[in-house]
Scaffold this motif. Structure first.
Motif: not given
Length: 245
Positions: A133-150, A152-157
């Motif tokens: 879910r957090e990966r797909d939110i990043l893909r929707l809200t960012s124009s950059r392909e999210p890196d794995l560490e980011l 993971k950070q949003w998942y931990r939040i």
């Protein structure tokens, strides 16, 4: 000068990432306070109101200790809270207002949330696989392909301070139904919008510019989460705008 930073739908202060620290480095004489909306962050156990004025009242209570006047920088739904706040605040309480990729009932629904996005957002809010879910939110809200560490950070939040589905839908309802009052909240404000925003059409910011004769700056390709995609561009726009006064 004190600044209040407000995030958007189901997001909390940790989602700003390094952006607040970048602001502190760029504006060392200013103090930046990240504040969570009810139902998110440090308040994730609290119920979220289902309307923007009640969310604004909760945020105002949180910041009652911050000296007035202060300024507000707000993203997305946080911008709606900031708009409502500016319209209700005593004269002179809010010194500067900066809104990033926000929208309002002044714009048609198909601009406030682009066609086809509504079902995707609702599915994301109900999704239980937090990492995906957090990966797909990043893909929707960012124009950059999210890196794995980011991701993971949003998942931990979300693991530490999860936003309940009920609070997510109450926030979504509040945002969808919000229309500001007619009066101009501030003589001047800075509107920042992304032409690469897949979620909200930048013309929602243009509508506020035309209605209230505010300043609008457009980023050519960043996504909805402009502080994530290009924080340096925001800081440049802030610096130029603040130096005018």
């Amino acid at each position: 000068m004190h600044w209040i930073l407000l995030r958007g739908l189901t997001r909390e202060q940790a989602h700003w990432g390094p952006f607040p620290e970048r602001l502190r480095q760029a504006f060392p004489d200013h103090r930046f306070h990240t504040v969570d909306l009810p139902g998110t962050g440090v308040h994730f156990h609290d119920p979220s109101p289902d309307n923007i004025p009640a969310i604004r009242e909760a945020v105002c209570h949180q910041v009652s200790h911050i000296p007035r006047p202060f300024s507000i920088l707000a993203l997305s739904m946080g911008g709606m809270v900031a708009l409502d706040w500016a319209q209700q605040a005593p004269r002179g309480e809010i010194q500067n207002l900066i809104l990033i990729n926000t929208s309002s009932g002044f714009s048609p629904p198909w601009q406030r949330m682009r066609p086809g996005v509504w079902p995707r957002v609702i599915r994301l809010m109900g999704r239980r696989e937090l990492f995906d879910r957090e990966r797909d939110i990043l893909r929707l809200t960012s124009s950059r392909e999210p890196d794995l560490e980011l991701v993971k950070q949003w998942y931990r939040i979300q693991r530490q301070r999860p936003v309940s589905p009920r609070n997510a839908f109450r926030q979504l309802s509040a945002a969808a139904r919000y229309t500001p009052g007619e009066k101009r909240p501030m003589p001047e404000a800075l509107l920042l919008a992304s032409q690469g925003d897949r979620l909200v059409n930048w013309r929602c910011s243009a509508q506020l510019e035309q209605r209230w004769l505010w300043s609008l700056k457009l980023h050519p390709d960043a996504g909805h989460d402009l502080p994530l995609d290009d924080p340096d561009w925001i800081i440049r726009q802030m610096s130029e705008w603040l130096s005018r006064w």
